[in-house]
Write an enzyme that holds these catalytic residues in place. Sequence first.
Site, mmCIF file in Angstrom:
data_model
loop_
_atom_site.group_PDB
_atom_site.id
_atom_site.type_symbol
_atom_site.label_atom_id
_atom_site.label_comp_id
_atom_site.label_asym_id
_atom_site.label_seq_id
_atom_site.Cartn_x
_atom_site.Cartn_y
_atom_site.Cartn_z
ATOM 1 N N GLY A 173 33.110 40.275 46.902
ATOM 2 C CA GLY A 173 33.872 41.029 45.902
ATOM 3 C C GLY A 173 34.559 42.245 46.481
ATOM 4 N N LEU A 174 34.713 42.274 47.802
ATOM 5 C CA LEU A 174 35.322 43.452 48.427
ATOM 6 C C LEU A 174 36.733 43.161 48.943
ATOM 7 C CD1 LEU A 174 32.157 44.789 50.297
ATOM 8 C CD2 LEU A 174 33.056 45.500 48.072
ATOM 9 N N ASP A 200 43.712 42.560 44.243
ATOM 10 C CA ASP A 200 43.175 42.683 45.597
ATOM 11 C C ASP A 200 44.267 42.855 46.641
ATOM 12 O OD1 ASP A 200 40.878 42.115 44.190
ATOM 13 O OD2 ASP A 200 40.063 40.776 45.713
HETATM 14 O O1 PMV Z 1 34.055 39.949 41.811
HETATM 15 P P1 PMV Z 1 35.490 40.324 41.994
HETATM 16 O O2 PMV Z 1 35.749 41.290 43.105
HETATM 17 O O3 PMV Z 1 36.388 39.127 42.038
HETATM 18 O O4 PMV Z 1 35.905 41.185 40.719
HETATM 19 C C1 PMV Z 1 35.892 40.666 39.418
HETATM 20 C C2 PMV Z 1 36.371 41.709 38.463
HETATM 21 C C3 PMV Z 1 36.318 41.282 37.009
HETATM 22 O O5 PMV Z 1 36.834 42.378 36.255
HETATM 23 C C4 PMV Z 1 34.896 41.007 36.552
HETATM 24 C C5 PMV Z 1 37.151 40.036 36.735
HETATM 25 C C6 PMV Z 1 38.633 40.210 36.903
HETATM 26 O O6 PMV Z 1 39.325 39.181 37.030
HETATM 27 O O7 PMV Z 1 39.126 41.338 36.860
#
Ligand code: PMV
Length: 287
Positions: free
Chosen positions: A89-90, A130
């Site tokens: 998630g980074l 991202d």
């Molecule tokens: O887990 P990541 O880094 O893909 O983040 C997800 C963030 C959420 O708000 C939970 C989902 C989104 O699409 O924004």
Amino acid sequence: MQHKAHGKVILLGEHSVVYGHPALAGALADGVIVETTPGRGILRIPQWELVIDGDSDVALARAYGEIRKRAGEPALDLALTFNLPTGAGLGSSAAMAVAIGRALGLQGAALAEAAMASETVIHGKPSGLDHTVSIAGGFGIFTRAAGLMPLRAQPLPLVIGHTGKARDTKGRVARVAELLNERAGEVRERFAAIEALVGRGADAVARGSYGELGAAMNENQRHLEALEVSCPEIERMCAVARDAGAFGAKLTGGGGGGCVIAVGNDAAVADAWRKAGFQTFTAVVRA
Ligand code: PMV
């Protein structure tokens, strides 16, 4: 030559961002580095003992193909290093795309477009947060409607730790959708409260007030727990971080596992997490 790109971290506002509320995001400086040498477009990732030479049906090779076809025939080989945990998630996949795009000479809108195409291969339907943060660096407030609005702020030292459990973005997003059906009033109030925290947090990072940012992170974590996107490992890491002197700690990204971020007393927090058996690293959010 060396080309770099940033990873990303969501400081405040995950999940409510799905419903149009703002999130505060920051770049993790130099999350990916690509070294080029004269060659013919071979991509090597030594950490994974991976060599991509020519077409293949592996997702990573297809993602790389999306970037290459926008950059023409490269007279270079690329060696890529991740300075971030991947799949956590980074924003490592977006940083990979941006660093490769830069190494192949892409810039501006063409770079953003190539990174989005690569992210689409890897994630299916990315919001674009991202790669936008990866290119822009620094801090920003992201909304689905307006994209990323940059925010001026001093570099922010953060400690990031991994629960050791995979994050469950898809499952947790689905659970929040269920809760919104079952308890709409409460969930909407929490989204509004998180939106206020994003405002407070943005103000705090702009002023370099890490105590206030930490307090906003702690409150955001409580809402995320009530929204059932946390897990016992995340809550244990938050408690360990606060006991070690962090001003604030919370999950980042999808939750259900994945990473926890903490601000304040980073060396002591990193040490306490390591002693508790969690993988950890320190990072600086900056342009
Ligand atoms: O887990 P990541 O880094 O893909 O983040 C997800 C963030 C959420 O708000 C939970 C989902 C989104 O699409 O924004």
